[in-house]
Scaffold this motif. Structure first.
Motif, PDB file in Angstrom:
ATOM      1  N   LEU A   1      48.001 -95.274 -36.205  1.00 28.68           N
ATOM      2  CA  LEU A   1      49.296 -95.930 -36.404  1.00 28.68           C
ATOM      3  C   LEU A   1      49.181 -97.396 -36.021  1.00 28.68           C
ATOM      4  O   LEU A   1      48.648 -97.727 -34.957  1.00 28.68           O
ATOM      5  N   TYR A   2      49.700 -98.247 -36.884  1.00 31.21           N
ATOM      6  CA  TYR A   2      49.745 -99.675 -36.624  1.00 31.21           C
ATOM      7  C   TYR A   2      51.113-100.168 -37.034  1.00 31.21           C
ATOM      8  O   TYR A   2      51.428-100.201 -38.223  1.00 31.21           O
TER       9      TYR A   2
ATOM     10  N   PHE B   1      43.905 -95.282 -26.573  1.00 26.52           N
ATOM     11  CA  PHE B   1      43.846 -96.731 -26.730  1.00 26.52           C
ATOM     12  C   PHE B   1      42.581 -97.235 -26.047  1.00 26.52           C
ATOM     13  O   PHE B   1      42.317 -96.913 -24.889  1.00 26.52           O
ATOM     14  N   ASP B   2      41.804 -97.996 -26.788  1.00 23.60           N
ATOM     15  CA  ASP B   2      40.595 -98.606 -26.242  1.00 23.60           C
ATOM     16  C   ASP B   2      40.522-100.037 -26.757  1.00 23.60           C
ATOM     17  O   ASP B   2      40.060-100.290 -27.873  1.00 23.60           O
ATOM     18  N   TYR B   3      41.001-100.950 -25.943  1.00 21.35           N
ATOM     19  CA  TYR B   3      41.066-102.357 -26.311  1.00 21.35           C
ATOM     20  C   TYR B   3      39.703-102.899 -26.737  1.00 21.35           C
ATOM     21  O   TYR B   3      39.602-103.694 -27.670  1.00 21.35           O
ATOM     22  N   SER B   4      38.641-102.435 -26.094  1.00 23.77           N
ATOM     23  CA  SER B   4      37.298-102.957 -26.370  1.00 23.77           C
ATOM     24  C   SER B   4      36.825-102.649 -27.791  1.00 23.77           C
ATOM     25  O   SER B   4      35.936-103.322 -28.302  1.00 23.77           O
ATOM     26  N   LYS B   5      37.407-101.661 -28.436  1.00 23.16           N
ATOM     27  CA  LYS B   5      36.983-101.278 -29.785  1.00 23.16           C
ATOM     28  C   LYS B   5      37.777-101.975 -30.886  1.00 23.16           C
ATOM     29  O   LYS B   5      37.500-101.777 -32.068  1.00 23.16           O
ATOM     30  N   LEU B   6      38.754-102.779 -30.511  1.00 25.91           N
ATOM     31  CA  LEU B   6      39.570-103.468 -31.513  1.00 25.91           C
ATOM     32  C   LEU B   6      38.828-104.669 -32.087  1.00 25.91           C
ATOM     33  O   LEU B   6      38.020-105.293 -31.410  1.00 25.91           O
ATOM     34  N   ASN B   7      39.147-104.998 -33.349  1.00 27.74           N
ATOM     35  CA  ASN B   7      38.570-106.206 -33.941  1.00 27.74           C
ATOM     36  C   ASN B   7      39.369-107.424 -33.460  1.00 27.74           C
ATOM     37  O   ASN B   7      40.391-107.291 -32.782  1.00 27.74           O
ATOM     38  N   PHE B   8      38.906-108.595 -33.811  1.00 30.33           N
ATOM     39  CA  PHE B   8      39.521-109.827 -33.323  1.00 30.33           C
ATOM     40  C   PHE B   8      41.012-109.897 -33.650  1.00 30.33           C
ATOM     41  O   PHE B   8      41.831-110.216 -32.785  1.00 30.33           O
ATOM     42  N   ALA B   9      41.384-109.615 -34.893  1.00 30.87           N
ATOM     43  CA  ALA B   9      42.790-109.711 -35.311  1.00 30.87           C
ATOM     44  C   ALA B   9      43.661-108.721 -34.535  1.00 30.87           C
ATOM     45  O   ALA B   9      44.766-109.076 -34.091  1.00 30.87           O
ATOM     46  N   ASP B  10      43.174-107.501 -34.358  1.00 35.01           N
ATOM     47  CA  ASP B  10      43.947-106.497 -33.617  1.00 35.01           C
ATOM     48  C   ASP B  10      44.061-106.877 -32.140  1.00 35.01           C
ATOM     49  O   ASP B  10      45.099-106.665 -31.515  1.00 35.01           O
ATOM     50  N   LYS B  11      42.996-107.442 -31.577  1.00 38.41           N
ATOM     51  CA  LYS B  11      43.053-107.900 -30.186  1.00 38.41           C
ATOM     52  C   LYS B  11      44.095-109.005 -30.036  1.00 38.41           C
ATOM     53  O   LYS B  11      44.846-109.037 -29.059  1.00 38.41           O
ATOM     54  N   LEU B  12      44.155-109.895 -31.013  1.00 39.37           N
ATOM     55  CA  LEU B  12      45.139-110.978 -30.987  1.00 39.37           C
ATOM     56  C   LEU B  12      46.560-110.400 -30.983  1.00 39.37           C
ATOM     57  O   LEU B  12      47.399-110.793 -30.162  1.00 39.37           O
TER      58      LEU B  12
ATOM     59  N   ARG C   1      40.629 -92.827 -41.814  1.00 37.58           N
ATOM     60  CA  ARG C   1      40.398 -94.253 -41.565  1.00 37.58           C
ATOM     61  C   ARG C   1      40.633 -94.435 -40.073  1.00 37.58           C
ATOM     62  O   ARG C   1      41.698 -94.105 -39.572  1.00 37.58           O
ATOM     63  N   SER C   2      39.612 -94.920 -39.382  1.00 33.90           N
ATOM     64  CA  SER C   2      39.675 -94.992 -37.928  1.00 33.90           C
ATOM     65  C   SER C   2      39.118 -96.315 -37.436  1.00 33.90           C
ATOM     66  O   SER C   2      37.971 -96.644 -37.722  1.00 33.90           O
ATOM     67  N   LYS C   3      39.923 -97.061 -36.697  1.00 32.13           N
ATOM     68  CA  LYS C   3      39.460 -98.335 -36.145  1.00 32.13           C
ATOM     69  C   LYS C   3      38.822 -98.141 -34.772  1.00 32.13           C
ATOM     70  O   LYS C   3      37.894 -98.846 -34.420  1.00 32.13           O
ATOM     71  N   THR C   4      39.342 -97.193 -33.993  1.00 34.95           N
ATOM     72  CA  THR C   4      38.863 -97.040 -32.614  1.00 34.95           C
ATOM     73  C   THR C   4      38.262 -95.666 -32.324  1.00 34.95           C
ATOM     74  O   THR C   4      37.872 -95.394 -31.196  1.00 34.95           O
ATOM     75  N   GLY C   5      38.209 -94.791 -33.331  1.00 34.99           N
ATOM     76  CA  GLY C   5      37.521 -93.520 -33.171  1.00 34.99           C
ATOM     77  C   GLY C   5      38.384 -92.295 -32.959  1.00 34.99           C
ATOM     78  O   GLY C   5      37.898 -91.166 -33.064  1.00 34.99           O
ATOM     79  N   PHE C   6      39.659 -92.463 -32.676  1.00 37.05           N
ATOM     80  CA  PHE C   6      40.509 -91.304 -32.395  1.00 37.05           C
ATOM     81  C   PHE C   6      40.801 -90.490 -33.660  1.00 37.05           C
ATOM     82  O   PHE C   6      40.699 -89.267 -33.662  1.00 37.05           O
ATOM     83  N   ALA C   7      41.145 -91.160 -34.757  1.00 40.26           N
ATOM     84  CA  ALA C   7      41.382 -90.445 -36.025  1.00 40.26           C
ATOM     85  C   ALA C   7      40.084 -89.794 -36.509  1.00 40.26           C
ATOM     86  O   ALA C   7      40.099 -88.679 -37.032  1.00 40.26           O
ATOM     87  N   LYS C   8      38.970 -90.479 -36.314  1.00 44.82           N
ATOM     88  CA  LYS C   8      37.677 -89.908 -36.718  1.00 44.82           C
ATOM     89  C   LYS C   8      37.383 -88.633 -35.940  1.00 44.82           C
ATOM     90  O   LYS C   8      36.926 -87.641 -36.517  1.00 44.82           O
ATOM     91  N   GLN C   9      37.651 -88.638 -34.635  1.00 47.46           N
ATOM     92  CA  GLN C   9      37.402 -87.442 -33.820  1.00 47.46           C
ATOM     93  C   GLN C   9      38.229 -86.262 -34.330  1.00 47.46           C
ATOM     94  O   GLN C   9      37.704 -85.163 -34.512  1.00 47.46           O
ATOM     95  N   TYR C  10      39.514 -86.500 -34.592  1.00 49.15           N
ATOM     96  CA  TYR C  10      40.353 -85.426 -35.124  1.00 49.15           C
ATOM     97  C   TYR C  10      39.851 -84.957 -36.490  1.00 49.15           C
ATOM     98  O   TYR C  10      39.815 -83.766 -36.770  1.00 49.15           O
ATOM     99  N   ALA C  11      39.484 -85.904 -37.333  1.00 47.40           N
ATOM    100  CA  ALA C  11      38.989 -85.555 -38.675  1.00 47.40           C
ATOM    101  C   ALA C  11      37.755 -84.660 -38.565  1.00 47.40           C
ATOM    102  O   ALA C  11      37.622 -83.679 -39.310  1.00 47.40           O
TER     103      ALA C  11
END
Length: 176
Positions: free
Chosen positions: A52-53, A115-126, A8-18
């Motif tokens: 991690l969140y 960390f890539d702020y631009s890839k976060l969704n609205f709630a995570d950016k908040l 499960r990857s929000k910004t792509g880092f976990a996906k890259q490792y997977a």
């Protein structure tokens, strides 16, 4: 032995490792939203990864909530985060996400992401903006920690600490 890698990857880092892990293991790979425990039961080895969140591993309940049905399988879980790997932090993440009993059945690994702020969704950016304000308020009163300085810099400039070599310990574990 059949192996599955789920992430499960929000910004792509976990996906890259997977992707790197699945390639190395010649494993099937799936995004967590498309996986059920029934699918996991068909595999001998399971690798799960998420970001991690607030010390929680994104989506790890797919594994921890179904551990009884996954008995006898080789299971590794990895978490990605932007901070450097420090033993006390890794131990805290492990202990917050897995009971002592679960730790006997699951190998846990921290793989530094980024960390890539631009890839976060609205709630995570908040949430991240609230953290940024908290750090800036602290800056006026006390000296910032190196992690806080790095985090402030990363808002304007994405950082990526991923590396294929970081997967070696996890690969050795899952293949043992």
């Amino acid at each position: 032995m059949k192996t599955i890698v789920v992430y499960r990857s929000k910004t792509g880092f976990a996906k890259q490792y997977a992707e790197w892990i699945a390639e190395e293991l010649k494993a099937d790979i799936f995004e967590a939203s498309g996986v059920t425990v029934h699918k996991l039961e068909a595999y001998d080895k399971i690798v799960y990864g998420g970001g991690l969140y607030a010390v929680g591993i994104n989506g790890v309940k797919l594994i921890t909530g179904n551990l009884e049905r996954l008995k006898g399988k080789r299971i590794a879980v990895f978490a990605t985060g932007a901070t450097p790997p420090r033993k006390e932090d890794i131990d805290k993440v492990r202990d917050m996400n897995f009971t002592a009993e679960q730790q006997k059945q699951i190998g846990f690994f921290y793989l530094r992401g980024g960390f890539d702020y631009s890839k976060l969704n609205f709630a995570d950016k908040l949430l991240m903006n609230m953290l940024k304000l908290k750090i800036k308020a602290k800056k006026k009163k006390t000296k910032l920690e190196p992690d806080e300085i790095g985090m402030l810099a990363a808002y304007d400039r994405p950082v990526d600490f991923t590396g294929k070599k970081s997967t070696e310990e996890l690969l050795a574990y899952i293949n043992s």
